[in-house]
Design an enzyme around this catalytic site. Structure first.
Site, PDB file in Angstrom:
ATOM      1  N   CYS A  82       0.677  -1.158   0.145  1.00 19.74           N
ATOM      2  CA  CYS A  82       0.061  -0.122  -0.026  1.00 19.74           C
ATOM      3  C   CYS A  82       0.799   1.419  -0.237  1.00 19.74           C
ATOM      4  O   CYS A  82       1.550   1.560  -0.902  1.00 19.74           O
ATOM      5  CB  CYS A  82      -1.032  -0.025   1.207  1.00 19.74           C
ATOM      6  N   HIS A 193      -3.825  -5.122   0.218  1.00 18.63           N
ATOM      7  CA  HIS A 193      -3.373  -5.675   1.394  1.00 18.63           C
ATOM      8  C   HIS A 193      -3.250  -7.239   1.707  1.00 18.63           C
ATOM      9  O   HIS A 193      -4.413  -7.815   1.891  1.00 18.63           O
ATOM     10  CB  HIS A 193      -4.390  -5.214   2.660  1.00 18.63           C
ATOM     11  N   GLU A 195      -2.077  -8.902   3.978  1.00 14.02           N
ATOM     12  CA  GLU A 195      -2.434  -9.490   5.345  1.00 14.02           C
ATOM     13  C   GLU A 195      -3.860  -9.239   5.558  1.00 14.02           C
ATOM     14  O   GLU A 195      -4.350  -9.733   6.634  1.00 14.02           O
ATOM     15  CB  GLU A 195      -1.701  -8.235   6.347  1.00 14.02           C
TER      16      GLU A 195
END
Lengths: 215, 256
Positions: A82, A193, A195
């Protein structure tokens, strides 16, 4: 023991990133740090980040991490997430113009202006938020086991426009096709993202931990 | 090939336990937020919202531990709302692993708080939760205290103001429909979604899978939130996605 350093410059969801890495880390030790020396010592480096690029870059500089990032990028596998991707470019339109690290040639633009220029897309919401498809435009070890056009979670209002098409590793469509992944030598940088992208995201993070930095 | 609409199960958490009777036939502890979150994650939930309804501020720390536990096992976006009054509350939840925070009453009492929060943490993590009630034809007003206290603030104007103050998303609940199972207030959802440039999550009133699709197609919502339809195992998230896909809505499939 191999280590991966997650650079913590006091912004955003650092813990989400470290927890996801820990989930797939196996024998690799995850080190969350703002110490330049720990980044230098690590075998691989993750630069995460959400929020404002201006704050990201100024915090990296204040903590003496900007030079460390530039150094890491020359010699070990590096993952930008990001803002950690946007920070690699020359500059951003954010806040009337923000200087970034200038590691990859190109600029970062706001979605709104671009969407206004594309007919029929002015109703699209900004931030671009949610699960969108990532279209791999070339083969890369980081895509191992990840299906073409898999969905990843995005949340951002700016997108990168690299000067050299050769660094574009994947694109995503939101009114128009934008660069959602960049790869250049041992740099892999994603706008989404991993994650927060469930199976596909964890697969990408696992790939990063075994990637030797070559394409 | 575009952005998928999102399904967001919402869990009410009181002092670390899921309340409003989540019922799964094969779940060991339906009161455990981690168990429930994992279940929804497996079913394909696109995000999760945790609403902390703990009355005592002394017990707020419990929610932080819940978020830490969930965030170490569930890798989808996590929004936490309820009781956020200070910037330090946001910092604590983000550090625990939350990706976004929902701000409701504090925004009404002090709109500048939203501006400060967005400037400090970024718009992407600031969700402004709006509880609205219809007060006339095509007019809705903001209510606080669980829908009991009118504020005199027009809901659409408020949503626009919050977007201009830096909110990244609006979580819009119809207090008229909440708990009724009659479906979203589609006129309200449509009006707010058209009025703001940021994503809108429809909430309040889901009773059938068609209501979810209606929220997107007629309400123009970017995401749909529901609680009881999933908690009581009436439907899985996957069934909801199938039903929405069948009506032509782009959804995320579970496979890698």
């Amino acid at each position: 023991m191999a280590t991966v350093a997650v650079i913590d410059y006091g912004m955003g969801n650092i813990r989400s990133v470290s927890k996801a890495l820990e989930h797939v880390s196996g024998a690799t030790r995850v080190v969350v740090t703002h110490e330049p020396e720990a980044v230098v010592q690590a075998d691989r480096v993750v630069l995460p980040g959400v929020g404002a690029l201006q704050d990201c870059v100024s915090e990296l500089k204040r903590l003496g991490l900007d030079e460390v990032v530039k150094e890491s990028i020359r010699n070990k596998p590096f993952l930008g997430i990001c803002l950690g991707m946007q920070a690699l470019l020359d500059s951003s339109e954010e806040n009337g113009g923000t200087e970034a690290l200038g590691i990859i040639s190109g600029e970062t633009h706001h979605f709104s202006d671009q969407l206004k220029a594309v007919p029929g897309t002015d109703a699209l919401k900004v931030p671009h938020m949610g699960w969108n498809q990532v279209h791999q435009v070339k083969r890369h070890p980081m895509w191992q086991g990840i299906r073409q056009d898999s969905r990843f979670y995005f949340v951002h209002s700016y997108f990168v426009a690299p000067a050299d098409d050769a660094v574009v590793s994947a694109t995503t469509s939101y009114g128009f096709d934008f660069t959602s992944v960049i790869d250049q030598e041992n740099i892999f940088a994603v706008q989404f993202h991993p994650e927060k992208s469930q199976h596909a995201g964890l697969a990408l993070l696992a790939n990063f931990l075994s990637w030797d930095g070559s394409s | 090939m575009s952005l998928a609409k999102r399904i967001i199960p919402c869990l009410d958490v009181d002092n670390g336990r899921v309340v409003k009777g989540v019922q799964f036939v094969d779940i060991l502890d339906a009161g455990d937020p981690v168990e429930v979150a994992r279940r929804y994650d497996e079913q394909g939930a696109d995000e999760l919202v945790f609403l902390d309804i703990t009355a005592s501020s002394d017990d707020r720390e419990t929610m932080v531990h819940v978020v830490e536990e969930v965030a170490s096992q569930v890798f989808i976006p996590l929004t936490v709302g309820g009781g956020i009054r200070e910037l330090s509350d946001i910092r604590r939840l983000l550090n625990a692993g939350a990706d976004k925070v929902g701000i409701n009453t504090t925004a009404v009492n002090n709109p500048e708080f939203v501006r400060q929060a967005a400037a400090r943490f970024g718009s992407q993590c600031i969700v402004v939760a709006i509880d609205a009630k219809q007060v006339g034809e095509g007019r809705w007003e903001i209510f606080t205290h669980g829908g009991r206290k009118p504020t005199g603030i027009d809901a659409i104007e408020w949503a626009k103001k919050m977007a201009s103050f830096g909110a990244g998303e609006i979580l819009l609940t119809s207090m008229d429909r909440d708990g009724t199972r009659d479906g979203y207030d589609l006129a309200l959802t449509h009006a707010v979604s058209e009025a703001v440039p940021i994503p809108v999550i429809a909430s309040g009133g889901v009773g059938t899978l068609d209501h979810l699709a209606d929220g997107v197609i007629e309400g123009r919502a970017d995401a749909v939130l529901a609680a009881s339809i999933f908690h009581f195992a009436h439907h899985t998230v996957q069934e909801a996605k199938d039903a929405m896909s069948a009506r032509g809505i782009e959804m995320r499939a579970l496979d890698v």
